[in-house]
Design an enzyme around this catalytic site. Structure first.
Site, PDB file in Angstrom:
ATOM      1  N   GLY A 244      -1.018 -24.960 -20.943  1.00 19.40           N
ATOM      2  CA  GLY A 244      -2.213 -24.885 -21.618  1.00 19.40           C
ATOM      3  C   GLY A 244      -2.713 -23.686 -22.173  1.00 19.40           C
ATOM      4  O   GLY A 244      -3.789 -23.611 -22.875  1.00 19.40           O
ATOM      5  N   GLU A 278       4.137 -24.813 -16.834  1.00 23.28           N
ATOM      6  CA  GLU A 278       4.696 -25.721 -18.012  1.00 23.28           C
ATOM      7  C   GLU A 278       4.125 -25.432 -19.236  1.00 23.28           C
ATOM      8  O   GLU A 278       3.205 -26.185 -19.868  1.00 23.28           O
ATOM      9  CB  GLU A 278       4.030 -27.303 -17.603  1.00 23.28           C
ATOM     10  CG  GLU A 278       4.481 -27.538 -16.080  1.00 23.28           C
ATOM     11  CD  GLU A 278       3.646 -28.821 -15.699  1.00 23.28           C
ATOM     12  OE1 GLU A 278       2.574 -29.308 -16.298  1.00 23.28           O
ATOM     13  OE2 GLU A 278       4.212 -29.433 -14.716  1.00 23.28           O
ATOM     14  N   PRO A 279       4.226 -24.340 -19.958  1.00 25.24           N
ATOM     15  CA  PRO A 279       3.681 -24.101 -21.272  1.00 25.24           C
ATOM     16  C   PRO A 279       4.432 -24.861 -22.204  1.00 25.24           C
ATOM     17  O   PRO A 279       5.623 -24.805 -22.087  1.00 25.24           O
ATOM     18  CB  PRO A 279       4.206 -22.595 -21.312  1.00 25.24           C
ATOM     19  CG  PRO A 279       5.449 -22.206 -20.518  1.00 25.24           C
ATOM     20  CD  PRO A 279       5.212 -23.323 -19.384  1.00 25.24           C
ATOM     21  N   GLY A 280       3.666 -25.505 -23.280  1.00 29.23           N
ATOM     22  CA  GLY A 280       4.404 -26.179 -24.324  1.00 29.23           C
ATOM     23  C   GLY A 280       3.648 -25.406 -25.582  1.00 29.23           C
ATOM     24  O   GLY A 280       4.635 -24.524 -26.124  1.00 29.23           O
ATOM     25  N   ARG A 281       2.677 -25.544 -26.022  1.00 33.13           N
ATOM     26  CA  ARG A 281       2.059 -24.979 -27.322  1.00 33.13           C
ATOM     27  C   ARG A 281       2.389 -23.404 -27.401  1.00 33.13           C
ATOM     28  O   ARG A 281       2.712 -22.968 -28.215  1.00 33.13           O
ATOM     29  CB  ARG A 281       0.596 -25.353 -27.164  1.00 33.13           C
ATOM     30  CG  ARG A 281      -0.190 -24.678 -28.626  1.00 33.13           C
ATOM     31  CD  ARG A 281      -1.473 -24.670 -28.370  1.00 33.13           C
ATOM     32  NE  ARG A 281      -1.987 -25.968 -27.651  1.00 33.13           N
ATOM     33  CZ  ARG A 281      -2.451 -27.107 -28.282  1.00 33.13           C
ATOM     34  NH1 ARG A 281      -2.452 -26.986 -29.671  1.00 33.13           N
ATOM     35  NH2 ARG A 281      -2.900 -27.962 -27.655  1.00 33.13           N
ATOM     36  N   TYR A 322      -7.961 -33.765 -33.679  1.00 33.22           N
ATOM     37  CA  TYR A 322      -8.523 -32.761 -32.864  1.00 33.22           C
ATOM     38  C   TYR A 322      -9.645 -31.958 -33.524  1.00 33.22           C
ATOM     39  O   TYR A 322     -10.028 -30.833 -33.077  1.00 33.22           O
ATOM     40  CB  TYR A 322      -7.611 -31.683 -32.205  1.00 33.22           C
ATOM     41  CG  TYR A 322      -6.699 -32.407 -31.605  1.00 33.22           C
ATOM     42  CD1 TYR A 322      -6.921 -33.228 -30.499  1.00 33.22           C
ATOM     43  CD2 TYR A 322      -5.166 -32.161 -31.523  1.00 33.22           C
ATOM     44  CE1 TYR A 322      -5.670 -34.073 -29.802  1.00 33.22           C
ATOM     45  CE2 TYR A 322      -4.232 -32.779 -31.008  1.00 33.22           C
ATOM     46  CZ  TYR A 322      -4.447 -33.579 -30.070  1.00 33.22           C
ATOM     47  OH  TYR A 322      -3.429 -34.150 -29.340  1.00 33.22           O
ATOM     48  N   CYS A 348      -4.607 -42.514 -47.976  1.00 32.75           N
ATOM     49  CA  CYS A 348      -5.604 -43.092 -48.236  1.00 32.75           C
ATOM     50  C   CYS A 348      -6.764 -43.029 -46.930  1.00 32.75           C
ATOM     51  O   CYS A 348      -7.089 -44.204 -46.445  1.00 32.75           O
ATOM     52  CB  CYS A 348      -5.536 -44.646 -48.424  1.00 32.75           C
ATOM     53  SG  CYS A 348      -4.180 -44.520 -49.953  1.00 32.75           S
ATOM     54  N   GLU A 349      -7.193 -42.144 -46.620  1.00 29.09           N
ATOM     55  CA  GLU A 349      -7.974 -41.754 -45.535  1.00 29.09           C
ATOM     56  C   GLU A 349      -8.811 -40.478 -45.766  1.00 29.09           C
ATOM     57  O   GLU A 349      -8.245 -39.651 -46.092  1.00 29.09           O
ATOM     58  CB  GLU A 349      -7.674 -41.751 -44.156  1.00 29.09           C
ATOM     59  CG  GLU A 349      -6.886 -43.093 -43.524  1.00 29.09           C
ATOM     60  CD  GLU A 349      -6.789 -43.233 -42.346  1.00 29.09           C
ATOM     61  OE1 GLU A 349      -7.717 -42.759 -41.541  1.00 29.09           O
ATOM     62  OE2 GLU A 349      -6.121 -44.031 -41.840  1.00 29.09           O
ATOM     63  N   TYR A 377       2.985 -30.118 -31.242  1.00 30.59           N
ATOM     64  CA  TYR A 377       2.083 -31.214 -31.393  1.00 30.59           C
ATOM     65  C   TYR A 377       2.077 -31.474 -33.032  1.00 30.59           C
ATOM     66  O   TYR A 377       1.129 -32.020 -33.272  1.00 30.59           O
ATOM     67  CB  TYR A 377       0.688 -31.079 -30.669  1.00 30.59           C
ATOM     68  CG  TYR A 377       1.030 -30.805 -29.324  1.00 30.59           C
ATOM     69  CD1 TYR A 377       1.411 -31.756 -28.492  1.00 30.59           C
ATOM     70  CD2 TYR A 377       0.586 -29.597 -28.785  1.00 30.59           C
ATOM     71  CE1 TYR A 377       1.462 -31.420 -27.212  1.00 30.59           C
ATOM     72  CE2 TYR A 377       0.622 -29.375 -27.596  1.00 30.59           C
ATOM     73  CZ  TYR A 377       1.323 -30.099 -26.605  1.00 30.59           C
ATOM     74  OH  TYR A 377       1.286 -29.993 -25.410  1.00 30.59           O
TER      75      TYR A 377
HETATM   76  C1  LIG Z   1       0.837 -31.278 -22.204  1.00 30.41           C
HETATM   77  C2  LIG Z   1       0.739 -30.935 -20.926  1.00 30.41           C
HETATM   78  C3  LIG Z   1       1.520 -29.697 -20.799  1.00 30.41           C
HETATM   79  C4  LIG Z   1       1.639 -28.497 -21.933  1.00 30.41           C
HETATM   80  O1  LIG Z   1       0.454 -28.084 -22.415  1.00 30.41           O
HETATM   81  P1  LIG Z   1       0.449 -26.885 -23.322  1.00 30.41           P
HETATM   82  O2  LIG Z   1      -1.089 -26.878 -23.943  1.00 30.41           O
HETATM   83  O3  LIG Z   1       1.068 -27.366 -24.764  1.00 30.41           O
HETATM   84  O4  LIG Z   1       0.756 -25.782 -22.875  1.00 30.41           O
HETATM   85  C5  LIG Z   1       1.648 -28.981 -19.496  1.00 30.41           C
HETATM   86  N1  LIG Z   1       1.815 -29.889 -18.504  1.00 30.41           N
HETATM   87  C6  LIG Z   1       1.338 -31.345 -18.707  1.00 30.41           C
HETATM   88  C7  LIG Z   1       1.057 -31.800 -17.392  1.00 30.41           C
HETATM   89  C8  LIG Z   1       1.025 -31.673 -19.695  1.00 30.41           C
HETATM   90  O5  LIG Z   1       0.366 -32.926 -19.781  1.00 30.41           O
END
Ligand SMILES: *Cc1c(COP(=O)(O)O)cnc(C)c1O
Length: 431
Positions: A244, A278-281, A322, A348-349, A377
């Site tokens: 997150g 669990e970093p993604g973004r 979003y 077309c939106e 994303y």
């Molecule tokens: C989506 C998600 C993440 C990653 O979130 P980011 O905002 O991209 O860091 C981590 N853990 C879980 C369980 C998620 O669903």
């Protein structure tokens, strides 16, 4: 020079000029900076090395759903990353990319039997359980397979992450996690089960947090729940603190990973556990840009101007989904007068709008614009809506670029569509 950087009006990715890339790769395409991805991973790692004093190094389990391209997973695997996966498909991709199964966690509210079986066969660190019926199902499958399932329970700490409603996940009215007052009993039930081995707890309160304070509340809840379980005489070795961490899109303040690690130290530092995050973004978000060509500049008598791109909401859904505003710039800005326009796609939106009333140099048909901070994303949410190809993807590694996904040609787009025989006169494929 690493990352996606503008210098003297020219946009570079790890030192490679974007306008040169656009000469050889058809637009729209995503481009990623491998150096930026590695830098972000290492920044997080070193923040924890300096500010968190637990006995074990944390596992950085990259949230694959942000961008699950195999090349990116492989790049991260080579630097020691683990993975947070939310489907059997992501799990298989993480394994294919060489991520250590003992650094993989499996999250998500709706794991199917087949996905649970895949997880149990792969020997991953743990399945993060989100409900009572799910843990019952895992127990049943583990018993049938005669294995022990390593699990953690995802708590719902009822904390408002303060982000967009669609990506807030830690409030009690959200579908995620298990309410606090049910955890202890479930943990006990699992602990007594021959085919379950509960090893800890997890939490994930939402995405794109730029204010880190909600983490403090969530991790305190995690610590309190942990103590309850330890006090009840059960083992608990893993705490998964979720993802997150936000990035900059427009005028946010970039959250500091040192402060994040301080919060983890303050709330969880005295517990003898393996921390997983669990970093993604945070890892990939600002390492990617969507490169697009201007198809038309449309000037209305009413005074509104539109820059119509060859990229649309099928390539990058985030603005429509979003309401996010991504930074947009010319890839070559050679000093022109400013001009205000809405930047839109061809779909077309009306929702196919990247930004309204954007001030840019007076752009011309045929030039290239970069929609930045779209590494997370972005490509993973692309679709063939309007029978458009999903976009190509390119990664810059060292001084060279590599096409890591080609745009789909028309044949590939219709390949898996089957026309049944509808009476006379209709041909079946091939067309
Ligand atoms: C989506 C998600 C993440 C990653 O979130 P980011 O905002 O991209 O860091 C981590 N853990 C879980 C369980 C998620 O669903």
């Amino acid at each position: 020079m690493s990352g996606i950087i503008e210098r003297d009006g020219v946009l570079y990715v790890d030192g490679v000029r974007v306008s040169e890339l656009a000469q050889s790769v058809p637009t729209p395409f995503y481009v990623y900076s491998s150096q930026r991805i590695i830098d972000k991973f290492k920044t997080l790692q070193s923040s924890f090395a300096e500010h968190y004093h637990g006995l074990k190094d944390p596992i950085i389990a990259y949230a694959c759903k942000a961008n699950s391209h195999l090349a990116i997973l492989k790049l991260l695997a080579e630097h020691g990353a683990g993975a947070d996966v939310v489907t059997g498909g992501e799990l298989r991709k993480a394994l294919l990319a060489g991520i250590d199964p003992q650094k993989i966690v499996f999250s998500g509210v709706g794991k199917t039997d087949a996905e649970i079986r895949t997880a149990l066969e792969s020997g991953i660190l743990q399945i993060n359980v989100e409900s009572r019926p799910e843990v019952e199902e895992i127990a049943r499958i583990a018993e049938a397979m005669d294995v022990v399932a390593h699990i953690a329970f995802r708590i719902n700490p009822n904390v408002d992450a303060g982000t967009h409603a669609k990506i807030t996940t830690g409030k009690k009215e959200n579908k995620f996690g298990i309410p606090n007052d049910e955890i202890l009993e479930l943990y006990q039930w699992a602990y007594a089960h021959d085919h379950l081995s509960p090893r800890g707890l997890s939490v994930h309160i939402g995405s794109q947090l730029t204010n880190l304070e909600p983490y403090r509340k969530a991790f305190r809840a995690l610590a309190a729940q942990t103590r309850e379980i330890l006090d009840a005489g059960m083992p608990l070795d893993v705490l998964d603190i979720g993802g997150g961490i936000g990035i900059i899109y427009t005028d946010e303040i970039s959250p500091c990973t040192d402060v994040y690690a301080d919060i983890v130290q303050e709330t969880l530092g005295d517990l003898d556990v393996q921390i997983v995050m669990e970093p993604g973004r945070y890892i990939v978000g600002d390492a990617g840009a969507l490169i697009s060509q201007v198809t038309y500049v449309k000037k209305n008598n009413s005074g509104r101007n539109y820059i119509i791109l060859d990229a649309g909401m099928n390539d990058l859904l985030r603005p429509a989904l979003y309401d996010t505003v991504h930074p947009i710039c010319c890839v070559d800005n050679h000093g022109r007068a400013p001009f205000v326009a809405d930047i839109v796609g061809p779909i077309c939106e009306t929702g196919d709008t990247f930004v309204k009333d954007k001030t840019l140099p007076e752009v011309e048909r045929g030039e290239y614009l970069a929609i930045c901070s779209s590494g997370a994303y972005g490509a993973v949410m692309a679709s063939q809506y309007n029978t458009r190809s999903i976009p190509a993807e390119v990664i810059v590694y060292g001084k060279t670029h590599h096409v890591i996904r080609k745009a789909r040609d028309f044949e590939a787009m219709v390949e898996d569509e089957i026309i049944p025989k509808f009476g006379q006169g209709l041909v079946t494929r091939p067309l």
